[in-house]
Design an enzyme around this catalytic site. Structure first.
Site, PDB file in Angstrom:
ATOM      1  N   TYR A   2      21.550  46.778  10.228  1.00 26.08           N
ATOM      2  CA  TYR A   2      20.823  45.416  10.600  1.00 26.08           C
ATOM      3  C   TYR A   2      20.526  45.051  12.162  1.00 26.08           C
ATOM      4  O   TYR A   2      19.555  44.490  12.572  1.00 26.08           O
ATOM      5  CB  TYR A   2      21.722  44.278   9.906  1.00 26.08           C
ATOM      6  CG  TYR A   2      21.711  44.430   8.432  1.00 26.08           C
ATOM      7  CD1 TYR A   2      20.990  45.036   7.632  1.00 26.08           C
ATOM      8  CD2 TYR A   2      22.965  43.890   7.827  1.00 26.08           C
ATOM      9  CE1 TYR A   2      20.984  45.353   6.348  1.00 26.08           C
ATOM     10  CE2 TYR A   2      23.292  44.274   6.293  1.00 26.08           C
ATOM     11  CZ  TYR A   2      22.356  44.966   5.729  1.00 26.08           C
ATOM     12  OH  TYR A   2      22.568  45.040   4.400  1.00 26.08           O
TER      13      TYR A   2
ATOM     14  N   GLU B 146      23.840  37.962   3.903  1.00 27.78           N
ATOM     15  CA  GLU B 146      25.122  38.025   4.190  1.00 27.78           C
ATOM     16  C   GLU B 146      25.759  39.536   4.110  1.00 27.78           C
ATOM     17  O   GLU B 146      25.255  40.203   3.321  1.00 27.78           O
ATOM     18  CB  GLU B 146      26.019  37.216   3.262  1.00 27.78           C
ATOM     19  CG  GLU B 146      25.925  35.859   3.255  1.00 27.78           C
ATOM     20  CD  GLU B 146      24.734  35.261   2.493  1.00 27.78           C
ATOM     21  OE1 GLU B 146      24.390  33.940   2.825  1.00 27.78           O
ATOM     22  OE2 GLU B 146      24.026  35.737   1.719  1.00 27.78           O
TER      23      GLU B 146
END
Length: 157
Positions: free
Chosen positions: A122, A110
């Site tokens: 990411y 998350e």
């Protein structure tokens, strides 16, 4: 000539790293985990943590829980003064390698919806948005994006 790049190492977290990790945690997050929680995490056979160390000082850490073949990232943090140096990429890459080495098929995490720098990092490392968690963060109720990636190629059956 610019300043020489600082050297760092990435290794498994040890019990002796808990205080240093807690300092990184307090620098990086508005609702930091207490040191005792990290000490407990290290006793859990499902957890895997690494630290990034420079000059004998813990400057970052990351970890995941390995559950049913999925590496569920708990935290990734770097001291603010070391952000923007590429160390975060090295830390996440090392975490991915560790998850693969532990037999994980996939990885999920998350990230705050407002944390565009982390989302970009990411994405560069192959994670994609796969969902959203409304009101996920307890300190301010901010939504989280759920990001993930496959670590192993699906085998043709």
């Amino acid at each position: 000539m610019g300043k020489a790049a600082e050297k760092f190492t990435i290794r498994r977290m040890a019990d002796t790293d808990v205080e240093g990790v807690a300092q990184v945690e307090a620098d990086a997050f508005t609702a930091p985990w207490p040191p005792a929680l990290f000490a407990e995490e290290l006793k859990n056979p499902l957890t895997h943590y690494i630290v990034l160390e420079a000059g004998k000082k813990i400057c970052g850490y990351a970890g995941f829980w390995l559950v049913a073949g999925e590496a569920q990232v708990t935290n990734i943090a770097l001291l603010k003064k070391h952000q923007g140096k590429g160390w975060g990429s090295s830390l996440v890459e090392a975490l991915i390698k560790m998850a693969e080495g532990c037999g994980a098929d996939s990885m999920v995490l998350e990230v705050r919806k407002s944390n565009l720098a982390a989302q970009n990092l990411y994405e560069k490392l192959g994670l994609a948005v796969v969902g959203e968690r409304k009101g996920y963060y307890m300190d301010d109720g901010e939504d989280a994006l759920l990001m993930g990636r496959q670590l192993k190629e699906e085998e043709d059956g």
